[in-house]
Design an enzyme around this catalytic site. Structure first.
Site, PDB file in Angstrom:
ATOM      1  N   ASP A  81      11.567  24.258 -58.863  1.00 35.63           N
ATOM      2  CA  ASP A  81      12.542  23.549 -57.845  1.00 35.63           C
ATOM      3  C   ASP A  81      12.911  22.207 -58.305  1.00 35.63           C
ATOM      4  O   ASP A  81      14.024  21.654 -58.378  1.00 35.63           O
ATOM      5  CB  ASP A  81      11.665  23.316 -56.499  1.00 35.63           C
ATOM      6  CG  ASP A  81      10.335  22.963 -56.479  1.00 35.63           C
ATOM      7  OD1 ASP A  81       9.824  22.976 -57.576  1.00 35.63           O
ATOM      8  OD2 ASP A  81      10.016  22.546 -55.435  1.00 35.63           O
ATOM      9  N   GLY A  84       7.148  22.508 -61.465  1.00 38.91           N
ATOM     10  CA  GLY A  84       7.846  23.377 -60.508  1.00 38.91           C
ATOM     11  C   GLY A  84       9.488  23.743 -61.023  1.00 38.91           C
ATOM     12  O   GLY A  84      10.023  22.549 -61.367  1.00 38.91           O
TER      13      GLY A  84
END
Length: 181
Positions: free
Chosen positions: A20, A18
């Site tokens: 993030d 990811g």
């Protein structure tokens, strides 16, 4: 401007890693030095470790605190809604909402402590950063869970609480700053 993996000077450990998590591990390593373990306590609780920007080792993902609490009441019969407690509930609860909190929190905190010990066994000079929406809830509970006589108590003192780590990383990346130091 939309951030992409090309904006983050970090190696992706696998194709579906990811964005993030990449931002968080890069910001943590840049701010607090490498090696680094980031525990992101959001909707999902993630563990991400990196030895250096070009050596991100990956980690683990599980449902976060709020998601675990909500799932019990939403997906099981007769269990009431409950919220995160302000203090560590008794392990052997005497009523259902506290029993739900106890089961989730004692297990979640023990898991965090276990991941920290496993990481430090391999990377003893590493820093550990706790971030995310539930970081401020979990940080003091980790200290309560790690009893003073237990070896994990000293490790809990090493945890850096930085609830806004990812946001700070995004700000610096958007500004084109690749080194936060």
């Amino acid at each position: 401007r939309v951030l992409t993996f090309g904006d983050i000077p970090i190696q992706r450990p696998y194709p579906t890693f990811g964005l993030d998590r990449a931002v968080a591990i890069w910001a943590a390593g840049t701010l607090y030095q490498w090696p680094i373990l980031v525990i992101d306590a959001g909707t999902a609780l993630t563990y991400t470790g990196a030895i250096a920007p070009d050596q991100c080792v990956g980690g683990a993902i599980l449902p976060g605190l709020g998601l675990q609490l909500r799932s019990l009441s939403q997906f099981t019969a007769a269990l009431p809604p409950t919220s995160s407690p302000d203090t560590l509930p008794p392990r052997w609860a005497q009523e259902t909402p506290t029993a739900m909190q106890s089961g989730i929190l004692h297990t979640l905190l023990s898991g965090i402590i276990d991941f920290i010990h496993a990481w430090l066994a391999e990377h003893p000079t590493s820093n550990i950063v706790l971030t995310g929406g539930d970081a401020a809830i979990l940080h003091p509970l980790l200290h309560l869970k790690a009893q003073p006589q237990h070896p994990s108590a000293a490790v809990m003192e090493q945890i850096i609480l930085d609830p806004l780590l990812q946001g700070r990383g995004i700000q610096h990346l958007r500004a084109g700053i690749k080194n936060l130091m």
